[in-house]
Design an enzyme around this catalytic site. Structure first.
Site, mmCIF file in Angstrom:
data_model
loop_
_atom_site.group_PDB
_atom_site.id
_atom_site.type_symbol
_atom_site.label_atom_id
_atom_site.label_comp_id
_atom_site.label_asym_id
_atom_site.label_seq_id
_atom_site.Cartn_x
_atom_site.Cartn_y
_atom_site.Cartn_z
ATOM 1 C CB CYS A 68 10.550 -0.380 33.349
ATOM 2 S SG CYS A 68 11.388 -1.815 32.621
ATOM 3 N NE ARG A 102 17.430 -8.813 40.202
ATOM 4 C CZ ARG A 102 17.308 -7.986 41.246
ATOM 5 N NH1 ARG A 102 17.629 -6.714 41.122
ATOM 6 N NH2 ARG A 102 16.896 -8.450 42.409
ATOM 7 C CG HIS A 201 8.119 -6.349 42.398
ATOM 8 N ND1 HIS A 201 8.396 -5.242 43.163
ATOM 9 C CD2 HIS A 201 9.264 -6.654 41.742
ATOM 10 C CE1 HIS A 201 9.664 -4.898 42.993
ATOM 11 N NE2 HIS A 201 10.205 -5.744 42.120
#
Lengths: 548, 457, 457, 548
Positions: A68, A102, A201
């Site tokens: 998302c 991550r 982004h």
């Protein structure tokens, strides 16, 4: 049939049209129609790149790889910034899942500020949903400030925040004014916005530009000043790139956003060139930096040894300084032999094998470089959250239709800075560089780099992934953690190209070496030959047992 | 230091959670749903939730986790998610063809007030649910409770599939709560030995600890069947293991199907397992087989043999209420000293229960529900411990403070074993002891001066 | 340094053994004998042997080890031990009343040439052996072979109790070799699942992993009964697991009772277990149950999931031949690199077998039979490894050289678990993998710079 | 009946005659007769100590606690010497089993010589048995010398060596002469000699005296020079005693043999007093040192805080120096409060409980001190390998009959050293000290210290041990590793007093504190209440299950 993958060789030969038909066969008509536009057989149509549908909604119920907007904003872009206290405003989950998952590496030194190992959340409760969460948010910001006195605090909105109408920007503004010595700003990156991480982004880019970039005019010394955009230092990629740039004498003011600090962002407008790695996640900042401060940008790629050399040469060419050009050549000359030595050892074991890449907004393209170097063919690839320009090239930008989902993502209007705009090169110089082959503001996308009759598939889903593997039997498949084990159950090694599983760096020269060895390990591991027990391979019982 | 900004001095926090000791409801619902045979969990919200939950479970199990999502867009968030869900149901049955879809809500769909029952009804009316297929749902707003609450809600929804026939099935419902597949397998093994007929739900064994065979089965053999769930209204009783995870389902069956229930602690450690076995014995009116007594005796034997390494060692624990309660009781029974205990899940009963269990210890334990790992770390800085037990996020504390550390709980992202080896029951107790002793003795070996490096321990 | 006098430079030694990788025959005979139901092992020699063997086994198992001795004095050593033994047999049956006395000799009684057969006959003639009781013996001179040889000799003596009736019993003899009680239990579980009728000898499960219950049973439930041993001459065949430990017994039955045999490797790791299961399948003509295939698939799955942590890691191993052969094959199958391999037990076949197994590796392995741990340590100093596998005495090398270390073999004096959790079979393979991965990953976590400390592994 | 032990309280009250009868009931007549002389009910017979049979053969087939002569010589006495390379000449086993299994600690510093972590053996093979092992032994000694160049190499014979007639002493002599800078000597400690470890102690004493003691006349400085005899530094006991002696200003030249070096032994004849801890294992050396060098010896005991204080006062009294006496009192005054504090905390939990001790040749006596301090009564005790004098006191020595087994153990004849004999005290001084209560060359044994009607049993065996525990239900039982788990299976905590399981030190003041805590842990551990499962405690099923 799946059971065969382990033993059978790759099926790259298969007619792609057949494969596409198979992929669509099981879908309800409506879904099939939609997907067929996102599944493209790569064929040159009188030298124009074929068109693909991308950046459009995933059909509900179809098991997608996508995440998302919050993930794209907080997880991807801001996650790697170590000295900003990133507070998730919402229920606990979103903050929890984006906590250290991550593999963005950062180097704060022995006592530098580093909040990346922490997870900060307002942990909204039902009362906050009913009566509003602004008070709690303000209190949380205050507690963070009192505990850590950071340079900056960032707020990230999760789904409910937008719906209940918390005005996080006003809260941020108020606290920033209250503190005086701490920049506080917010991101309206509710998960439901847009169709994928991509919207996140964009939102991240906007706020970075609005609240940090250009805030600090303290002059940065040094020559050949650049910014590296869209490099997130997964598994230490950024460290390797920094090593190479440093060796070349190139000054990287700021990386967006691997191993980054607030101060790097704030002074990044002083660079003379923006080098863009991940076009998808960061091109907005590149454009805005050019418009407002006059910094040109070029597309680079440090994934692959050849690509790395090429990118270094581009940067050197831009600055056009003989000393730099020579130094870059010297560095390449020094680094390449090590790479070639390992490649020579590994390639005989990888040559002729096939790969599939379905990941991200640029990696599915960049990593084809490395597989090419290994003599492996990419027989199918696609992005998880990219747009048409990432597939077909930026020339399609003017005629992209803006749909309901994209329309909601803010486009901030930027103008040249009255005092600080400074063209880095004269028009004449730029023209000359272009003439000499250096392309500015240019990205040609993945499709042109892929062979004829390969498959390009946008937003590949779990069902299609398995079908692809069953039909085409690649020697390796690259995607993300969610896809890893369903693919491997089929007996095909699966390499994560978001977080690299456990490896890295894979960027630059040292990274190429790591990647060669890793792919060698994966495609030649003995384990894929163990999947069948003897009694499964020959269920027939031989007449009698052979006693001694 | 990895957590270099954590101060020793503890200041009150009312709004900011740092390094949570919980996550949100939906992942619990998803994990529970995977314990139904042939079930595809469905997340009714935006894509990210589902992606995050699948990733977390995948990292914990190193196994594929299939789940679908309603993929909310901004539009859906404004006009409601019914259209998305109906479309999803249709696509799921045509593309993946599961036996069951288990829908859970999210903060998003709960905030906008989507009504699962109504949507399901519409799907039925529109014939989107093929004959013989099941769709169930659970409300799991992320802003209430924790992942444990979500697990309990989905488990309760399973119970609500009960279709009492009035004819008893001669079985006992056993609700294991959030334990590992290997634990559920172990519970079944023990019940098999004792000879109790049971319906275990949920049951993720055979689902999340699968083989590598060259085949990918989206819906493996394991899991509680819908037929079993329907039948659980005819059972003679329900044993709920864990107040937080399992009591709701059991009590619902009690109230609505007149299936009496008993809430026990999760059978971790000696005493809790004793109570579990004793309950089974009484219910089934059977004699406990020698094999079970033997396993119990082995655990007691190991405790007596290794007691000197455990005695009065201070332990910090973080995890979920039901697990921590049983583990704390176990540690106390080993003459160890649980010192700091934190769960992120709210509930004062937790603190009350821990205080009861530790009331005979010569000190006051630090215990907090709705706490976080930042507080746990601060407690440790103020009163160091000999052992830390918790999920993988504890490794940052363990390294900074140089504490022997046993991984136990959810999630475990950096080690293997939890999928394959149970920690419930007596055998599980032996495994827990082995792990605890292992890290304590490794530390002794590491720190021993050469004059007193021991061959025999 | 703990072993500070061990030089890197390797010099030839012809006479001096330093830090042995073996011990003497009698302890093997004693361990094997404990695998007979109701058996009291008897050491025919001076008191010290028995005391030492009982102590070593006790430290390894943390369990009582009963065994008697002929308590040789100087007189007996000169005039022979017959009187002592006759007296011992009489006292043993009157005081301890075992079903069986299993006598093994020592360097002392062998050097003076006591004849067990003759002494036993005398005992019988003098009526010192009550009706229905059994006395068996094995020659185990300490100056030949090793503890493994002694185990094999006593196992062979068990086979020699066979009393063929000519009527087949429909069973397979399975000779497990020197493995842990938990391993024998696991072999029985697997054979049970497959549905093979078997006679397993020796069988120490239920003997050396007993409970604490307030009762002390000198002769616990476990062990192979004499009736079974008598019947093993009527079995359809014998599977000997391990050339060194089990082949003699199997071949004796072949030659003397026409019971055909097959010598397999010990079922440690994937391939060796495959061969064992495949053998059982063919012999019994059965279909392998899904449960076994599932366990196998889980092991393969774990290998594939964790391969990156194992790939090309160098390993040093020390232990006994049969175990090392299977373990080396397992490590090679994991893409690991066994580098230095030492057993104290003599036998060139060992080196030959190891070289076969490792022939495809890109380097020459260091392997030695009749070697010692001093040599292993020197090899490691010259060519360091990533992992060390062996018994507790390896901890001195592991600490000096800072090598991740997995305890496996005999004796393990300083950790728990080996009594309770098998390492044979597929489940055992998963446990071995868990342990190997555990120490390798602990090292990664310990040595990782803060920039690359990993949450997910 | 055994099953009751866990719950029932101790049965100390039981009539000891009854117990003795029970113990003997099951034996064949001959064995019963023999054992009855070794099982003694402690009752004062017109103020003389009752007589017990000890140091006699164990009956074959009876499961004894005893070990062999090799164990007593190599394992016990020489084992703790760190800079002597101890080579076992024999098959591999004996060396293997005596490798690091006794928890003797030693402190060689960071780079001192320390061979204790090594095991050296000639690993005799059948060819050696047939053709003799002397060649191999010589070669092994040479290899050890070439590898380590130690000060000394000791050879220990195992059973076959004597039988095949290897002349180890000549081999040793030859090698010693060959090397010149390395003392090589041998011990004929074949396992079959004597009836227990005890013979090995004696043999070790003889050779120590013959080959090392008095070899080095380099003067040792310092006042109050003593040797500590029969202290083996198990679990660090010796370190604690050294700490205390040092604090008192007493110079311990040599400890036999805990934490010892060759040089300590070689210079030990320069001491002015020998303090004997373990009378059994070392009194020979004490006697010989007195005869040859004129060093008096006194019995001391550092097990127990009070006993430690008492022993320190004895030593001070011997030297009779005011400064020393005061310093000793000051040390005691400083140490005791810590001990008393812990005792005050622990004693309420241990008071009134009962103990049984069956171990060694002195510990079964010494440790009664600690149990007394804890308020625990020793209801039965005995030694594993002691002689009558250790039970009844040295006054019995003159009329001990020497049986066949003892006769074979060499008694070396020692005379006053022509040049180095030097009485430490004049007869007058000695008389005065004796008058003042200091006893020389005196040990009264265990029996006088035990209460009336307690049981004293020599060479207790496994069968009797279990019977004793079942009948008398002690709260704790002390013996060795072989006995540990059969006793604990009965639900009675078992403490090893050879190797201390894992604990220590238990000597001196700090040791007393450790022991108090350890016994507290053992007798109050919750685990003994877990032995029965609920369904074993109440096998009857209650009518129905109590649902909520």
């Amino acid at each position: 049939m799946a059971t065969a993958t382990a033993t059978k060789k790759s099926n790259a030969a298969l007619d792609p049209a057949e494969v596409k038909k198979e992929l669509l066969a099981k879908y309800p008509a409506k879904v099939a129609r939609k997907r067929s536009k996102q599944i493209l057989i790569n064929e040159a149509l009188e030298n124009t790149t074929p068109e693909i549908h991308a950046n459009i909604r995933t059909t509900p119920g179809i098991i997608t790889m996508r995440g998302c907007t919050y993930a794209g904003c907080k997880g991807v872009v801001l996650g790697p910034s170590r000295d900003i206290v990133n507070i998730t405003h919402g229920p606990i989950g979103c903050g929890f899942y984006s906590w250290l998952t991550r593999r963005n590496q950062t180097d704060a030194g022995p006592d530098g500020e580093n909040y990346m190992n922490y997870c900060f959340s307002t942990d909204m409760q039902d009362s906050d949903i009913i009566f509003g969460g602004e008070k709690k948010l303000a209190a949380a910001i205050q507690e963070a400030y009192d505990l850590f006195h950071p340079k900056a605090i960032a707020i990230f909105a999760t789904c409910p925040v937008g719906l209940i109408g918390d005005d996080i920007h006003t809260v941020a503004k108020r606290m920033k004014e209250k503190f005086g010595d701490c920049n506080v700003f917010a991101f309206s990156c509710e998960g439901y916005k847009g169709v994928s991480q991509s919207a996140g982004h964009h939102i991240a880019n906007n706020q970075l530009f609005r609240h940090i970039i250009g805030q600090d005019d303290t002059p940065k010394k040094g020559e050949y000043k650049i910014n590296l955009l869209g490099e997130y230092n997964i598994g230490g990629d950024g460290f390797e790139i920094d090593r190479i740039l440093k060796k070349c004498g190139i000054n990287c003011l700021a990386t967006f956003s691997g191993n980054s600090t607030y101060e790097q962002f704030a002074t990044s407008h002083q660079a003379d060139l923006n080098a863009v790695m991940c076009h998808r996640s960061i091109n907005y900042v590149a454009d805005m930096l050019e418009t407002k401060f006059g910094i040109p940008w070029i597309k680079v790629n440090f994934i692959g040894a050849e690509a790395t050399a090429k990118s270094l040469r581009k940067i050197a060419q831009y600055f056009g300084d003989k000393a730099l050009i020579e130094r870059v050549e010297a560095v390449i000359a020094e680094e390449m032999p090590k790479v070639e030595k390992v490649l020579a050892e590994v390639k005989p074991r990888t040559e002729g094998k096939s790969a599939m890449l379905f990941v991200g907004g640029s990696r599915a393209h960049h990593y084809q470089e490395l597989f090419n170097e290994l003599g492996m063919k990419t027989i199918a690839a696609g992005y998880e959250f990219a747009h048409r320009d990432d597939y077909e090239g930026r020339q399609v930008l003017p005629n992209l239709e803006v749909d309901a989902d994209s329309r909601n993502i803010e486009e901030i209007h930027v103008e040249a800075d009255p005092t600080r705009f400074k063209p880095r090169k004269s028009d004449k110089e730029l023209k000359a560089l272009v003439k000499a082959g250096l392309a500015f503001k240019e990205y040609e996308g993945m499709i042109p780099d892929m062979e004829k009759n390969t498959l390009v598939i946008d937003d590949l889903n779990q069902y299609e992934a398995e079908k692809l593997v069953e039909l085409m039997k690649p020697d390796i498949f690259c995607a993300g953690i969610k896809e890893k084990y369903s693919i491997q159950k089929l007996g095909v090694p699966m390499k994560q190209l978001h977080s690299y599983d456990s490896g890295g760096p894979y960027a630059g020269f040292a990274g190429a070496i790591n990647f060669y060895r890793e792919i060698d390990r994966l495609v030649n591991s003995k384990v894929w030959s163990y999947m069948k027990a003897p009694w499964q391979e020959n269920p027939q019982l031989s007449a009698t047992f052979a006693w001694e | 230091m990895l957590l270099r900004h954590t101060p020793k001095e503890i200041t009150e926090r009312s709004a900011l959670t740092i390094n949570p000791a919980k996550t949100c409801q939906p992942i619990g619902a998803m994990y529970a749903a995977l314990g139904i045979h042939g079930c595809l969990p469905h997340s009714h919200g935006s894509q990210g939730c589902c992606a995050y939950h699948r990733s977390a479970l995948t990292r914990h199990y190193k196994e594929p986790i299939s789940a679908s999502t309603s993929s909310f867009t901004e539009g859906a968030s404004v006009f409601g998610g019914q259209a998305n869900m109906l479309q999803a149901i249709n696509n799921i049955f045509s593309v993946y063809d599961p036996e069951v879809i288990a829908i859970h809500t999210t903060c998003l769909s709960e905030t906008i007030g989507d009504d699962l029952k109504q949507i399901k009804k519409k799907a039925q009316d529109e014939g989107k649910i093929p004959a013989g297929k099941t769709v169930l749902g659970a409300n799991t707003p992320s802003y209430v409770g924790s992942h444990v609450t979500g697990f309990a809600s989905m488990t309760k929804s399973m119970a609500m599939l009960a279709e009492p026939t009035g004819k008893k099935n001669g079985k006992v419902n056993v609700v294991p709560g959030w334990v590992e597949p290997a634990d559920m397998e172990e519970l079944k093994r023990m019940m098999g030995l004792i000879g109790v007929k049971y319906i275990l739900f949920p049951d993720t064994s055979g689902v999340l600890n699968g083989p590598l065979s060259g085949e990918y089965k989206m819906f493996p053999e394991g899991g509680t069947t819908v037929a079993e769930l329907k039948s659980c209204g005819d059972s003679s009783g329900t044993l709920a293991l864990g107040e937080w995870c399992s009591a709701d389902a059991a009590r619902w069956l009690d109230t609505n199907c007149k299936v009496p229930c008993k809430v026990l602690d999760m059978p971790f450690g000696l005493a809790a397992t004793d109570r579990f076995i004793e309950a089974l014995r009484t219910i089934a009116g059977v004699t406990i087989p020698e094999e079970i007594s033997h396993e119990r005796g082995q655990l007691v034997d190991m405790i007596s043999d290794m007691h000197q390494y455990l005695y009065h060692k201070k332990v910090a624990l973080v995890g979920d209420p039901d697990q921590l309660i049983a583990m704390t009781e176990f540690l106390v029974s080993l003459d160890m000293w649980p010192t700091h205990i934190v769960t992120g899940t709210p509930g004062n009963r937790f603190e009350k229960r821990i205080k009861e269990i530790t009331k005979d210890l010569p000190y006051e334990v630090n215990v907090k529900a709705a706490g976080d790992m930042f507080l746990l770390h601060q407690w440790i800085k103020n009163d160091p411990v000999d052992l830390l037990i918790g999920n993988t996020y504890c490794k940052y504390i363990a390294r900074d403070e140089d504490i022997p550390y046993v991984r136990w709980g959810f999630p475990i992202l950096d080690r293997q074993g939890h999928q394959y080896f149970p920690t419930v029951g007596y055998k599980g107790g032996i495994r827990l002891l082995e792990k605890i002793l292992g890290v304590l003795m490794d530390r002794l070996d590491r720190d021993a001066p050469e004059t007193s490096f021991e061959l025999v321990m």
